[in-house]
Design a protein around this motif. Structure first.
Motif, PDB file in Angstrom:
ATOM      1  N   ASN A  96       2.356   7.035  -6.731  1.00  0.00           N
ATOM      2  CA  ASN A  96       1.607   7.301  -7.655  1.00  0.00           C
ATOM      3  C   ASN A  96       1.271   8.919  -7.302  1.00  0.00           C
ATOM      4  O   ASN A  96       1.253   9.780  -8.399  1.00  0.00           O
ATOM      5  CB  ASN A  96      -0.535   7.429  -7.364  1.00  0.00           C
ATOM      6  N   CYS A  97       1.919   9.514  -6.536  1.00  0.00           N
ATOM      7  CA  CYS A  97       2.235  10.762  -5.779  1.00  0.00           C
ATOM      8  C   CYS A  97       3.525  10.929  -6.503  1.00  0.00           C
ATOM      9  O   CYS A  97       3.174  12.383  -7.253  1.00  0.00           O
ATOM     10  CB  CYS A  97       2.713  10.352  -3.873  1.00  0.00           C
ATOM     11  N   LEU A 156      -4.108   0.060  -7.677  1.00  0.00           N
ATOM     12  CA  LEU A 156      -5.194  -0.026  -6.831  1.00  0.00           C
ATOM     13  C   LEU A 156      -6.573  -0.853  -7.107  1.00  0.00           C
ATOM     14  O   LEU A 156      -6.347  -0.901  -5.873  1.00  0.00           O
ATOM     15  CB  LEU A 156      -5.776   1.651  -6.652  1.00  0.00           C
ATOM     16  N   ILE A 182       0.942  -1.122  -0.282  1.00  0.00           N
ATOM     17  CA  ILE A 182       0.196   0.052  -0.369  1.00  0.00           C
ATOM     18  C   ILE A 182       0.943   1.336   0.149  1.00  0.00           C
ATOM     19  O   ILE A 182       0.733   1.891  -0.316  1.00  0.00           O
ATOM     20  CB  ILE A 182      -1.085  -0.324   1.730  1.00  0.00           C
ATOM     21  N   ARG A 202      -1.049  10.342   2.806  1.00  0.00           N
ATOM     22  CA  ARG A 202      -2.158  11.262   2.277  1.00  0.00           C
ATOM     23  C   ARG A 202      -0.695  12.560   1.502  1.00  0.00           C
ATOM     24  O   ARG A 202       0.322  12.776   2.186  1.00  0.00           O
ATOM     25  CB  ARG A 202      -3.412  12.076   3.527  1.00  0.00           C
ATOM     26  N   GLU A 261       2.837   1.707  -3.754  1.00  0.00           N
ATOM     27  CA  GLU A 261       1.604   1.827  -4.225  1.00  0.00           C
ATOM     28  C   GLU A 261       1.025   3.778  -4.414  1.00  0.00           C
ATOM     29  O   GLU A 261       1.264   4.300  -5.579  1.00  0.00           O
ATOM     30  CB  GLU A 261       1.213   1.027  -4.808  1.00  0.00           C
ATOM     31  N   ALA A 262       1.263   4.209  -3.037  1.00  0.00           N
ATOM     32  CA  ALA A 262       0.494   5.207  -3.409  1.00  0.00           C
ATOM     33  C   ALA A 262       1.744   6.596  -3.151  1.00  0.00           C
ATOM     34  O   ALA A 262       1.750   7.746  -4.091  1.00  0.00           O
ATOM     35  CB  ALA A 262       0.426   5.338  -1.363  1.00  0.00           C
ATOM     36  N   TRP A 308      -4.405  13.899  -2.023  1.00  0.00           N
ATOM     37  CA  TRP A 308      -5.356  12.334  -1.941  1.00  0.00           C
ATOM     38  C   TRP A 308      -4.347  11.657  -1.539  1.00  0.00           C
ATOM     39  O   TRP A 308      -4.042  12.228  -0.786  1.00  0.00           O
ATOM     40  CB  TRP A 308      -5.018  11.887  -3.412  1.00  0.00           C
ATOM     41  N   SER A 309      -5.949  10.710  -0.712  1.00  0.00           N
ATOM     42  CA  SER A 309      -5.762   9.966   0.407  1.00  0.00           C
ATOM     43  C   SER A 309      -5.478   8.209  -0.475  1.00  0.00           C
ATOM     44  O   SER A 309      -6.588   8.307  -0.987  1.00  0.00           O
ATOM     45  CB  SER A 309      -7.398  10.316   1.301  1.00  0.00           C
ATOM     46  N   VAL A 310      -4.817   7.472   0.510  1.00  0.00           N
ATOM     47  CA  VAL A 310      -4.857   6.321  -0.020  1.00  0.00           C
ATOM     48  C   VAL A 310      -4.757   5.812   1.876  1.00  0.00           C
ATOM     49  O   VAL A 310      -3.978   5.503   2.231  1.00  0.00           O
ATOM     50  CB  VAL A 310      -3.875   5.315  -0.499  1.00  0.00           C
ATOM     51  N   ALA A 357      -8.838   4.807  -1.682  1.00  0.00           N
ATOM     52  CA  ALA A 357      -8.442   5.733  -1.827  1.00  0.00           C
ATOM     53  C   ALA A 357      -9.190   6.436  -2.758  1.00  0.00           C
ATOM     54  O   ALA A 357     -10.350   6.528  -3.907  1.00  0.00           O
ATOM     55  CB  ALA A 357      -7.835   4.793  -2.804  1.00  0.00           C
TER      56      ALA A 357
END
Length: 398
Positions: A318-319, A363, A311, A344, A314-315, A386-388, A379
């Motif tokens: 993406n950021c 995701l 998690i 976040r 991946e987060a 953006w928040s995961v 997500a």
């Protein structure tokens, strides 16, 4: 009922027996008449004296003609041939109609459903009793002889009935086993297809988690270098980062290829809690400002641990792609027998590499992983970023 062969007389006979059997029985009746067979059941004859054996053909040949349609109208043909047999029994007493009756009785029993077979069995038993009573009361036979005649009739037709039932049940059993074999083959085919699909999904997950991340990092670092003024130190750092990401991607691919060729082992190294510091440092090298706060739970299971690391990775990836230069808060804590993960982002701008991004597979794969472990995953956009988030049980029973 018959041994299956590719050709020869047996195959020809099976194809043509619809007319061959009646023709053979007709020839047998003619031969019996020529040899003078008559009065076989003379005690039942109602005629005042003996008649020519050729008169038996008056009953045998129509019975043979009816046998031509025994497959289409088995019960109708059985009834009509029974009438001809009784007429022959009470007059000439030939053998031809008896042979035809046995043949059509066999066919009727073989083609009938179990309920109808029971009806035919009752009628057969009743017919045997009638023959015995008729021989005892309406002829000059003694009781013992009449009883023997009844037993003979019952044995002849009972054996015919039993044979037809046995062959029919053998066919039904063979069909049942064939159907089971077909079902087993179909199930095996479905299992193979599902196994292949599972392997493809596993490869897709590993390629996305490891190789795609390294390749995207290469593109982002190269873009960052190209978007700024030439600077030897910064450019060399960017080239070094691209080189490192390329080597990591190459190593991951070689590992996957090696495992696929050998057929054993893991496609890629299993992510562990110790990998988090390296993931955060790589994100900071890519331009993110990361505030990392995490305490490893003492009772964290292996499956939950791997998913937590995935998690975060991946987060942050993406950021880097969609919010370059953003401030990112990464928080991991244990609470209420669960491990909570939140990543976040605040601010940042999308890179040009984002235009060549995926279709949300990362995701979606995370949502499937977390759901399979009995956790919760979300997500989406929040105010300013953006928040995961993910919640997983500390101990996952798999």
């Amino acid at each position: 009922m018959h041994e299956q062969v590719e050709g020869g007389f047996g195959a020809w006979y099976r194809r043509q027996r619809g007319w061959v059997d009646p023709m053979g029985m007709a020839l047998l009746a003619v031969m019996m008449a020529a040899l003078g067979f008559r009065g076989v059941w003379g005690s039942f004859s109602l005629l005042p004296g003996p008649v020519s054996p050729w008169w038996a053909l008056a009953f045998a040949l129509p019975a043979c003609a009816l046998a031509l349609v025994k497959q289409r109208l088995p019960l109708t043909v059985l009834g009509l041939v029974t009438v001809l047999f009784v007429a022959d029994l009470l007059t000439v007493g030939g053998i031809g109609t008896l042979v035809v009756l046995l043949d059509v009785l066999w066919t009727a029993v073989f083609l009938s459903a179990p309920r109808r077979r029971r009806v035919l069995l009752v009628l057969l038993g009743a017919g045997t009793v009638i023959v015995f009573i008729a021989a005892w009361l309406f002829t000059d036979m003694p009781f013992a002889v009449a009883f023997l005649i009844g037993v003979q009739f019952g044995a002849i037709f009972g054996t015919d009935y039993w044979w037809a039932v046995a062959v029919s049940q053998a066919h039904e059993l063979a069909e049942l086993y064939r159907q089971r074999a077909d079902d087993a083959a179909a199930a095996a085919g479905r299992d193979r297809a599902e196994a292949v699909q599972r392997e493809r999904e596993a490869m897709a997950r590993e390629l996305h988690d490891v190789v795609a991340g390294h390749v995207m990092a290469m593109a982002i670092r190269a873009e960052a270098a190209l978007s700024t003024a030439p600077d030897q130190t910064a450019d060399r750092e960017a080239l070094q980062a691209v080189r490192d990401a390329g080597l990591d991607a190459h190593g991951a691919l070689r590992s996957m290829i090696s495992v696929l060729r050998r057929g054993d082992g893991a496609l890629v190294p299993t992510p562990r809690w110790a990998d988090l510091d390296g993931i955060v440092r790589e994100a900071e090298r890519a331009g993110l400002v990361v505030r990392f706060s995490a305490t490893e739970p003492s009772e964290l299971g292996a499956a939950a641990e791997q998913t937590v690391v995935r998690i975060v990775r991946e987060a942050l990836t993406n950021c880097i792609r969609h919010a370059g230069g953003a401030h990112v808060d990464v928080e991991i804590e244990a609470r209420d027998a669960e491990v909570h993960v939140r990543v976040r982002s605040h601010g940042g701008v999308a890179t040009a590499a984002a235009a060549h991004g995926g279709e949300g597979w990362g995701l979606q794969l995370l949502r499937e992983r977390v759901g399979a472990l009995g956790g919760f995953f979300s997500a989406g956009p929040v105010a300013g970023g953006w928040s995961v988030e993910g919640r997983l049980p500390l101990e996952v029973r798999v």
